[in-house]
Design an enzyme around this catalytic site. Structure first.
Site, PDB file in Angstrom:
ATOM      1  N   GLU A 248      46.197  66.940  34.837  1.00 26.44           N
ATOM      2  CA  GLU A 248      46.873  68.202  35.187  1.00 26.44           C
ATOM      3  C   GLU A 248      46.959  69.011  33.909  1.00 26.44           C
ATOM      4  O   GLU A 248      47.726  68.668  33.011  1.00 26.44           O
ATOM      5  CB  GLU A 248      48.284  67.922  35.727  1.00 26.44           C
ATOM      6  CG  GLU A 248      48.314  67.054  36.979  1.00 26.44           C
ATOM      7  CD  GLU A 248      47.755  67.757  38.197  1.00 26.44           C
ATOM      8  OE1 GLU A 248      47.692  69.001  38.208  1.00 26.44           O
ATOM      9  OE2 GLU A 248      47.345  67.063  39.141  1.00 26.44           O
ATOM     10  N   CYS A 282      53.600  75.442  33.345  1.00 31.28           N
ATOM     11  CA  CYS A 282      52.164  75.603  33.610  1.00 31.28           C
ATOM     12  C   CYS A 282      51.934  76.526  34.802  1.00 31.28           C
ATOM     13  O   CYS A 282      50.843  77.063  34.962  1.00 31.28           O
ATOM     14  CB  CYS A 282      51.527  74.244  33.859  1.00 31.28           C
ATOM     15  SG  CYS A 282      52.350  73.350  35.180  1.00 31.28           S
ATOM     16  N   GLU A 461      47.935  65.510  42.428  1.00 33.63           N
ATOM     17  CA  GLU A 461      49.110  64.655  42.479  1.00 33.63           C
ATOM     18  C   GLU A 461      49.981  65.135  43.627  1.00 33.63           C
ATOM     19  O   GLU A 461      49.625  66.059  44.341  1.00 33.63           O
ATOM     20  CB  GLU A 461      49.840  64.697  41.128  1.00 33.63           C
ATOM     21  CG  GLU A 461      48.943  64.167  40.009  1.00 33.63           C
ATOM     22  CD  GLU A 461      49.630  63.995  38.668  1.00 33.63           C
ATOM     23  OE1 GLU A 461      50.675  64.606  38.437  1.00 33.63           O
ATOM     24  OE2 GLU A 461      49.086  63.244  37.843  1.00 33.63           O
TER      25      GLU A 461
HETATM   26  P1  NDP Z   1      49.525  68.287  24.876  1.00 29.23           P
HETATM   27  O1  NDP Z   1      48.191  68.191  25.508  1.00 29.23           O
HETATM   28  O2  NDP Z   1      49.603  68.633  23.436  1.00 29.23           O
HETATM   29  O3  NDP Z   1      50.313  66.917  25.028  1.00 29.23           O
HETATM   30  C1  NDP Z   1      50.588  66.297  26.256  1.00 29.23           C
HETATM   31  C2  NDP Z   1      50.851  64.829  26.003  1.00 29.23           C
HETATM   32  O4  NDP Z   1      49.652  64.210  25.539  1.00 29.23           O
HETATM   33  C3  NDP Z   1      51.900  64.581  24.931  1.00 29.23           C
HETATM   34  O5  NDP Z   1      52.635  63.432  25.250  1.00 29.23           O
HETATM   35  C4  NDP Z   1      51.033  64.383  23.717  1.00 29.23           C
HETATM   36  O6  NDP Z   1      51.672  63.715  22.681  1.00 29.23           O
HETATM   37  C5  NDP Z   1      49.894  63.584  24.303  1.00 29.23           C
HETATM   38  N1  NDP Z   1      48.679  63.586  23.492  1.00 29.23           N
HETATM   39  C6  NDP Z   1      48.329  64.418  22.479  1.00 29.23           C
HETATM   40  N2  NDP Z   1      47.130  64.060  21.960  1.00 29.23           N
HETATM   41  C7  NDP Z   1      46.706  62.988  22.676  1.00 29.23           C
HETATM   42  C8  NDP Z   1      45.525  62.163  22.639  1.00 29.23           C
HETATM   43  N3  NDP Z   1      44.544  62.365  21.761  1.00 29.23           N
HETATM   44  N4  NDP Z   1      45.415  61.168  23.529  1.00 29.23           N
HETATM   45  C9  NDP Z   1      46.370  60.959  24.447  1.00 29.23           C
HETATM   46  N5  NDP Z   1      47.516  61.678  24.515  1.00 29.23           N
HETATM   47  C10 NDP Z   1      47.683  62.685  23.650  1.00 29.23           C
HETATM   48  O7  NDP Z   1      50.355  69.292  25.780  1.00 29.23           O
HETATM   49  P2  NDP Z   1      51.793  69.852  25.471  1.00 29.23           P
HETATM   50  O8  NDP Z   1      52.764  68.722  25.310  1.00 29.23           O
HETATM   51  O9  NDP Z   1      51.666  70.874  24.396  1.00 29.23           O
HETATM   52  O10 NDP Z   1      52.156  70.550  26.872  1.00 29.23           O
HETATM   53  C11 NDP Z   1      51.792  71.839  27.172  1.00 29.23           C
HETATM   54  C12 NDP Z   1      50.522  71.849  28.011  1.00 29.23           C
HETATM   55  O11 NDP Z   1      50.720  71.128  29.211  1.00 29.23           O
HETATM   56  C13 NDP Z   1      50.135  73.246  28.431  1.00 29.23           C
HETATM   57  O12 NDP Z   1      48.747  73.427  28.260  1.00 29.23           O
HETATM   58  C14 NDP Z   1      50.461  73.265  29.909  1.00 29.23           C
HETATM   59  O13 NDP Z   1      49.712  74.179  30.658  1.00 29.23           O
HETATM   60  C15 NDP Z   1      50.195  71.865  30.307  1.00 29.23           C
HETATM   61  N6  NDP Z   1      50.902  71.551  31.523  1.00 29.23           N
HETATM   62  C16 NDP Z   1      50.189  71.392  32.678  1.00 29.23           C
HETATM   63  C17 NDP Z   1      50.834  71.149  33.875  1.00 29.23           C
HETATM   64  C18 NDP Z   1      50.066  70.920  35.141  1.00 29.23           C
HETATM   65  O14 NDP Z   1      50.648  70.364  36.069  1.00 29.23           O
HETATM   66  N7  NDP Z   1      48.806  71.295  35.238  1.00 29.23           N
HETATM   67  C19 NDP Z   1      52.302  71.082  33.956  1.00 29.23           C
HETATM   68  C20 NDP Z   1      52.943  71.240  32.672  1.00 29.23           C
HETATM   69  C21 NDP Z   1      52.260  71.471  31.509  1.00 29.23           C
HETATM   70  P3  NDP Z   1      52.364  64.577  21.499  1.00 29.23           P
HETATM   71  O15 NDP Z   1      53.506  65.282  22.134  1.00 29.23           O
HETATM   72  O16 NDP Z   1      52.759  63.566  20.526  1.00 29.23           O
HETATM   73  O17 NDP Z   1      51.309  65.515  20.971  1.00 29.23           O
END
Ligand code: NDP
Length: 480
Positions: A248, A282, A461
């Site tokens: 997502e 999002c 989902e």
């Molecule tokens: P990120 O992609 O930066 O992070 C999401 C999660 O992935 C965090 O727990 C992050 O850890 C982890 N992560 C980061 N790098 C890796 C890696 N290499 N491998 C595995 N996991 C990793 O997103 P954000 O937290 O910045 O959230 C914002 C984003 O989420 C926006 O783009 C938004 O649009 C999207 N989003 C989408 C939704 C949907 O349903 N489609 C709903 C809500 C948000 P860490 O925090 O430590 O970096």
């Protein structure tokens, strides 16, 4: 300062490295907790605990699992004030929003999937008098759930609840930016009767903990919500291992405003769909497309209402918006305002950081921002900003509105404002999006499929889709 520990095999433990990360309160810009800075060794311990717990959790059956999950939901609800305060402190969102949306929805997610599993049936295919086929849906085993910072407990439970209900054991990683409510939840699991090892929460950085979950050979499915770039990285690692993936990802959602809409309701809702949670959902509409005949009326009414929004202390119920989640994120959003200016955009309101007084003087606040004068191809209208920034673009005909709406690499949600029933159906079918709201926004039924197309993700989902994702279907054919 409070220490937020991992939850592995039913125990609250520090990271094996004994290292800690600072966790910040966006409202004040100050550190408020230390978080376990885990790595692949902690993930390994969590996977081992989950593997060991799996047979008994599965054998507990739907009713046993459901009962434990319902108790967990009750315990969260009993501690509503604590969860609400933590979510607001960690994320910067208004306390009132956490109370109205985030925590009740986390409780609802657990209850929804705890009861959905009781009604989850599978298919049978009869071959006349020859044979009967039935579909046996079995849990996968150990699954990984990785969630973001914008709706921390809401999205964390949206993933772990169907995974657990279906009989899997979970290794979960909340965002390290907002780990507080997942930690609080972990302190309730034993009292709820979730057996040790069934739910493991490993805190820390994405490139360490998230990457270790993604690459672990014994984690057979990953449910991820986050940015598109991170989703691509997870897919790159997981696809050659043939893991099941639900991604997502980001959005650049259009709001299509036709001249025949209910104008007042549309303006009021569009203010909400633009700036709720500081625009960090999002599903927020970030590109407002307005039929030219009402452009001026819309601009005046919309900008007028946006200027009335109050940005301030998240704990003050009079404020409409709180702080952005982190200093880095605020800087990223502000850099997009500069980009918009350099691309020729006009800032109709906002566009700057807000510096509040007293304790809040170092908080990460930003004025709600409306930009006009940019075409569909510029970066401001192509890239996800994920903050309190929206653009306005005019259109003449319905086809132009659709061209503009579909002119990005994303396809998560869209909103259509019209009182013409035929048009609403036509436009809904033609939009490149997984979700279309007509004359409303964020009206959610947890049974519906949820997800995006194009760069907004893969898979769905919600409801039965989530239970299907977290199970493997096996066809059993019996010759008659
Ligand atoms: P990120 O992609 O930066 O992070 C999401 C999660 O992935 C965090 O727990 C992050 O850890 C982890 N992560 C980061 N790098 C890796 C890696 N290499 N491998 C595995 N996991 C990793 O997103 P954000 O937290 O910045 O959230 C914002 C984003 O989420 C926006 O783009 C938004 O649009 C999207 N989003 C989408 C939704 C949907 O349903 N489609 C709903 C809500 C948000 P860490 O925090 O430590 O970096």
């Amino acid at each position: 300062m409070e220490r937020l520990l991992n939850f592995i095999n039913g125990e609250l433990v520090p990271a094996r490295s004994a290292r800690w990360l600072d966790v910040f309160a966006p409202a004040t810009g100050t550190a408020h907790a230390h978080l376990a800075d885990s790595d692949e060794h902690d993930v390994e311990a969590a996977v081992q605990a989950a593997e060991k717990a799996f047979p008994a959790w599965n054998a507990l059956g739907r009713e046993g699992r459901s009962a434990a999950m319902l108790r967990l939901a009750d315990l969260i609800e009993e501690d509503m004030d604590g969860f609400v305060a933590d979510e607001s402190k960690d994320n910067g969102k208004p306390l009132a929003l956490a109370r109205r949306v985030d925590i009740p929805r986390a409780v609802a997610n657990l209850r929804f999937f705890a009861t959905a599993i009781l009604h989850f049936s599978s298919e049978a295919h009869l071959m006349d008098d020859v044979a009967v086929n039935y579909t046996d849906r079995q849990p996968i085993g150990v699954v990984g759930c990785i969630s973001p910072w914008n709706l921390p407990l809401y999205l964390f439970t949206w993933k772990i609840a169907p995974a657990l209900a279906a009989g899997n054991c979970v290794v979960a990683k909340p965002s390290e930016v907002t780990p507080l409510t997942a930690y609080r939840l972990s302190t309730l699991c034993n009292a709820a009767g979730i057996p040790p090892g069934v739910l493991n929460i490993v805190h820390g950085l994405g490139p360490k903990v998230g990457a270790a979950i993604t690459a672990h050979p014994k984690i057979a499915a990953i449910s991820f919500t986050g940015g598109t770039r991170t989703g691509a990285e997870i897919a790159r690692v997981a696809a050659p291992m043939f893991k099941k993936l639900s991604l997502e990802l980001g959005g650049k959602n259009p709001v299509l405003v036709f001249a025949d809409c209910d104008f007042d309701l549309m303006v009021k809702t569009t203010v909400r769909s633009s700036f709720t949670n500081q625009g960090q959902i999002c599903l927020c509409g970030s590109r407002i497309l307005v039929e030219r005949s009402i452009l001026e009326r819309f601009r005046t009414a919309f900008v007028g209402q946006v200027r009335l929004l109050k940005v301030g202390d998240p704990s003050d119920p009079d404020q409409d918006m709180g702080a952005l989640v982190s200093k880095d994120h605020l800087e990223k959003v502000l850099s997009y305002v500069e980009l918009a200016k350099s691309e020729g955009g006009r800032i109709l309101t906002g566009g700057e950081q807000l510096h509040l007084a007293g304790e809040l003087k170092n908080g990460w606040y930003m004025a709600p921002t409306v930009i006009e004068g940019l075409g569909p191809e510029c970066r401001t209208n192509q890239e996800e900003i994920f903050g309190p920034v929206v653009t306005i673009q005019p259109f003449d005909a319905e086809e132009d509105a659709l061209d503009l709406a579909n002119a990005t690499p994303f396809g998560l949600a869209s909103v259509v404002w019209t009182t013409d029933l035929q048009r609403s159906q036509r436009v809904a079918r033609a939009l490149h999006a997984g979700i279309v709201w007509i004359n409303c926004w964020m009206l959610r039924d947890l049974r519906t499929p949820f997800g995006g197309v194009k760069n907004s993700g893969v898979g769905r989902e919600g409801g039965v889709e989530a239970l299907k994702f977290f199970t493997e279907a096996k066809n059993v054919c019996i010759k008659l």
